[in-house]
Design an enzyme around this catalytic site. Structure first.
Site, short mmCIF file in Angstrom:
data_model
loop_
_atom_site.label_atom_id
_atom_site.label_comp_id
_atom_site.label_asym_id
_atom_site.label_seq_id
_atom_site.Cartn_x
_atom_site.Cartn_y
_atom_site.Cartn_z
N TYR A 59 22.47 9.34 -61.04
CA TYR A 59 22.38 8.50 -59.84
C TYR A 59 22.74 7.05 -60.16
CZ TYR A 59 20.34 6.27 -55.72
OH TYR A 59 20.15 5.51 -54.58
N LYS A 106 25.75 4.58 -58.62
CA LYS A 106 25.50 3.30 -57.97
C LYS A 106 26.14 2.14 -58.73
CE LYS A 106 23.63 5.17 -54.59
NZ LYS A 106 24.42 5.21 -53.33
N SER A 145 22.07 0.14 -54.55
CA SER A 145 20.72 0.35 -55.07
C SER A 145 20.47 -0.64 -56.20
CB SER A 145 20.60 1.77 -55.60
OG SER A 145 19.41 1.95 -56.34
N ILE A 185 16.13 5.59 -43.80
CA ILE A 185 16.63 4.26 -43.46
C ILE A 185 17.69 4.35 -42.37
CG2 ILE A 185 17.87 2.26 -44.37
CD1 ILE A 185 16.60 2.81 -47.08
#
Length: 279
Positions: free
Chosen positions: A150, A154, A137, A17
């Site tokens: 993870y 986030k 996210s 990205i």
């Protein structure tokens, strides 16, 4: 925000990205300061857009490297926008992860991001108008099996963005939080892609995600969640978490099967262009 001639600092620019976002921002006339560890990829982007890109090779988990980033910002006369997009992901059941891997993930995704922002805030405050953009996210709102560490990072980034936005409400610095869903980038292993295919989870093209990020910056949109039905699940998880529990419980056998197959590959975290490239 007017992107043309804006001075923008972007971390994690060498990922899927990130590279597309560099293209989009340069096409709009922005001047970029790219921060990352992949010197070859960063040099390649600088050669494609001469005069628009400056580079800082840095490991953001190191205090000395963060200070070098701040020095680079000062040397170019300040910054109008900071995009925190550096981070790592790891697909594995928590009990299969090493303590070092968990520590590295939290250190980069959370601690280093907060510490760099802390250093850059005084420089953002000097501008007539400034943006701080944190790329999160969907997993910052929905805890998903196989991504426990993870998700924790986030969730932390989302909470940080919300709190800092309120803290800076009487200033000229606006805080944006943008949460992509699953994205087809190199950070996702073949097992993650196969799992998403079996679970019929859509994965976005990084070009589409970069376009959405750019629009959010231009419109100064404080929060943006990408993808349907992920937007709906974010709301449901906030209002009716037990309903989401039941839905994910049905997917758990599939997740465990792919997480176990990915165990050895996932032992080494993969660098990514932005937090939230998976979701």
């Amino acid at each position: 925000m007017q992107v043309r001639d804006a001075r923008i600092l972007l971390t994690g620019a060498s990922g899927g990205i990130g590279q597309v976002l560099v293209e989009r921002l340069c096409a709009q006339g922005a001047r970029l300061l790219l921060v990352g560890r992949d010197g070859i990829a960063l040099q390649s982007m600088a050669q494609r857009f001469p005069g628009q890109i400056s580079l800082v090779g840095a490991d953001l988990t190191r205090a000395a490297d963060r200070l070098r980033v701040v020095d680079a910002v000062r040397s170019q006369g300040g910054v109008d926008c900071v995009i925190n997009a550096a981070g790592i992901n790891q697909f594995s059941l928590l009990e299969q992860q090493s303590e070092d891997a968990i520590a590295r993930l939290i250190e980069l995704n959370v601690t280093a991001t907060l510490q760099l922002t802390h250093l850059l805030l005084p420089l953002l405050r000097q501008q007539p108008q400034a943006l701080l953009v944190n790329l999160g996210s969907t997993f910052g709102s929905i805890g998903f099996p196989g991504f426990a560490a993870y998700c924790a990072s986030k969730f932390a980034l989302r909470g940080f963005s919300e709190a800092l936005r309120r803290e800076l409400a009487d200033s000229r610095v606006k805080v944006l939080y943008i949460a992509p869903r699953a994205t087809r980038t190199a950070m996702n292993s073949a097992q993650v892609v196969a799992m998403n295919d079996e679970l019929k989870v859509e994965m976005d093209d990084p070009r589409e995600v970069a376009d959405e990020i750019l629009r959010a910056i231009v419109r100064e949109r404080e929060e943006l969640y990408l993808g349907w039905p992920e937007k709906l699940f974010v709301r449901l998880n906030g209002l009716l978490p037990r309903l989401v529990d039941q839905a994910l419980r049905k997917q758990l056998p599939v997740v465990k099967r792919f997480a176990d197959a990915d165990r050895h590959a996932a032992a080494t975290p993969v660098c990514k262009s932005q937090p939230g490239e998976h979701r």
